[in-house]
Design an enzyme around this catalytic site. Sequence first.
Site, short mmCIF file in Angstrom:
data_model
loop_
_atom_site.label_atom_id
_atom_site.label_comp_id
_atom_site.label_asym_id
_atom_site.label_seq_id
_atom_site.Cartn_x
_atom_site.Cartn_y
_atom_site.Cartn_z
N HIS A 156 0.82 -1.22 0.00
CA HIS A 156 0.00 0.00 0.00
C HIS A 156 0.86 1.27 0.00
O HIS A 156 0.44 2.30 0.49
CB HIS A 156 -0.94 0.04 1.21
CG HIS A 156 -1.66 -1.25 1.46
ND1 HIS A 156 -2.87 -1.57 0.91
CD2 HIS A 156 -1.29 -2.34 2.19
CE1 HIS A 156 -3.23 -2.78 1.30
NE2 HIS A 156 -2.29 -3.29 2.08
N SER A 277 14.68 21.68 -16.60
CA SER A 277 13.49 22.50 -16.83
C SER A 277 13.91 23.80 -17.49
O SER A 277 14.97 24.35 -17.19
CB SER A 277 12.81 22.78 -15.49
OG SER A 277 12.05 23.96 -15.56
N LYS A 283 16.01 22.16 -11.43
CA LYS A 283 15.31 20.90 -11.66
C LYS A 283 16.15 19.85 -12.38
O LYS A 283 16.92 20.14 -13.27
CB LYS A 283 14.04 21.14 -12.48
CG LYS A 283 12.96 21.85 -11.72
CD LYS A 283 12.25 20.94 -10.71
CE LYS A 283 11.55 19.82 -11.38
NZ LYS A 283 10.14 19.85 -11.37
N GLU A 290 9.52 8.54 -16.89
CA GLU A 290 8.13 9.01 -17.11
C GLU A 290 7.64 8.67 -18.51
O GLU A 290 6.50 8.27 -18.71
CB GLU A 290 8.05 10.53 -16.91
CG GLU A 290 8.24 10.95 -15.46
CD GLU A 290 8.41 12.46 -15.36
OE1 GLU A 290 7.39 13.16 -15.30
OE2 GLU A 290 9.55 12.95 -15.37
#
Length: 463
Positions: A156, A277, A283, A290
């Site tokens: 979980h 970024s 970043k 992804e």
Amino acid sequence: MMKLWGGRFNKETDSLVHQFNSSISFDQRLYHYDILGSMVHAEMLVKQGILESDEGDKIIKGLKEIEEEISDGKLKIDNTYEDIHSFVEAKLIEKIGPVGGKLHTGRSRNDQIALDIRLYLRDEIKAIQELQKCFLETLLELAEKYTDIYIPGYTHLQRAQAVTLAHHLMAYYFMLKRDYQRFDDNLERVNVSPLGSGALAATTYPLDREYVAEKLGFDSVTQNSLDGVSDRDFIIEFLAIASTLIMHLSRLSEEIILWSSAEFDFIELDDAYSTGSSIMPQKKNPDIAELVRGKCGRIYGHLIQILTTLKGLPLAYNKDMQEDKEGLFDTIDTLKIILKIYPEMLKTMKIKKDNMYKACQKGFLNATDLADYLAQKGLPFRNAHEIVGKAVRYCIDKNLELEDLSIENYHDLFPEFKEFFSDDLKEFLSIKYTVDKRNITGGPAAEESLRVIYTEKNWLKEL
Ligand code: ARG
């Protein structure tokens, strides 16, 4: 442009219709397999006395030249043709004259395309399996290095029990191994020759289908001509396996993304495998992971597309089936680039083992071990569970962990169970101990992990 079927028509095809109908913009990828199949077909026609041997020689020589000219870039595949089959045949006739028109004897584009895709897919599956092998090897190498790096195991997404990074990676190893084996299974059904099925009802020519199949490295030939031209199950299977494989990689990617976040801070991806970024200078993003997660939707889409395309088709060939290719090609391209990048991304990522260890120290990952400890001393597990639950509650309030409590603390907390708590408790609760004790088959203990890793190394070596 010369058509393979112009005879019964009085008018030219409308140009938009041509554009809509034609497949050459994508099936040109199959040119090598189309020509290979044609050469063996021609050879067989000669062997069977259907063509003269000098006719066969001319055709085969012409086809060989066309293949070379295409691969050298001297002959550009021209999108004004309907498909790769029309293009090759037209070029052959241009090159060797009307005798080129004899190549298509006893054959239809319907069995021809079925043959081409099977030949193509067979090679691509093998290429994908080679990349999978490297991936599996990488996972084994990393796992072997990481048997003493402790990391929380989760259920979980809540910290549950400590495992090792090796054990975690090996879970992915087994997912990917099954995918490899599924491709083996898929290959069995891909590697069957449909040539000789004709348009749908085979042919009156005495073709030697087995000869063609053997020359092209097929294991067998299809046994029903209607099925031979209309079966695309092997593509569905391939896409289902591809979907499973990318789903596995998507799950791994999700972990990489989480682990790279400041909240987890378990790993840092190498600069070569991350991006920045345009506005936020600080970043560093896990774009590759992804994108792999994102590509999942695309591959599932291709699977659903082919299933849907085929679902209402009467026998045998229908033009709808031309839609079997682009999704397949895209899936193959997508998988291959991912399988090349991914192992390198894993190999180069920095493991923040201290952070992983710290995470194991917080959140009562050894609570089950404490319950087991008490049970081992004779307390029924249910009571042990209850007691440990209370101890956890007490520690949460005091901002402590179970191993922070002394034996005296435990005695004070649970005076009626005093005899179950003794000095060996501390060691029992240490992270290393909790992992090492889980040494049954398939457990996370280093010794068991290494046994599994070596067994799998041998399996890989024998492939
Ligand atoms: N371009 C077609 C396909 O990809 C080849 C077979 C065409 N056959 C036909 N009868 N129109 O499916």
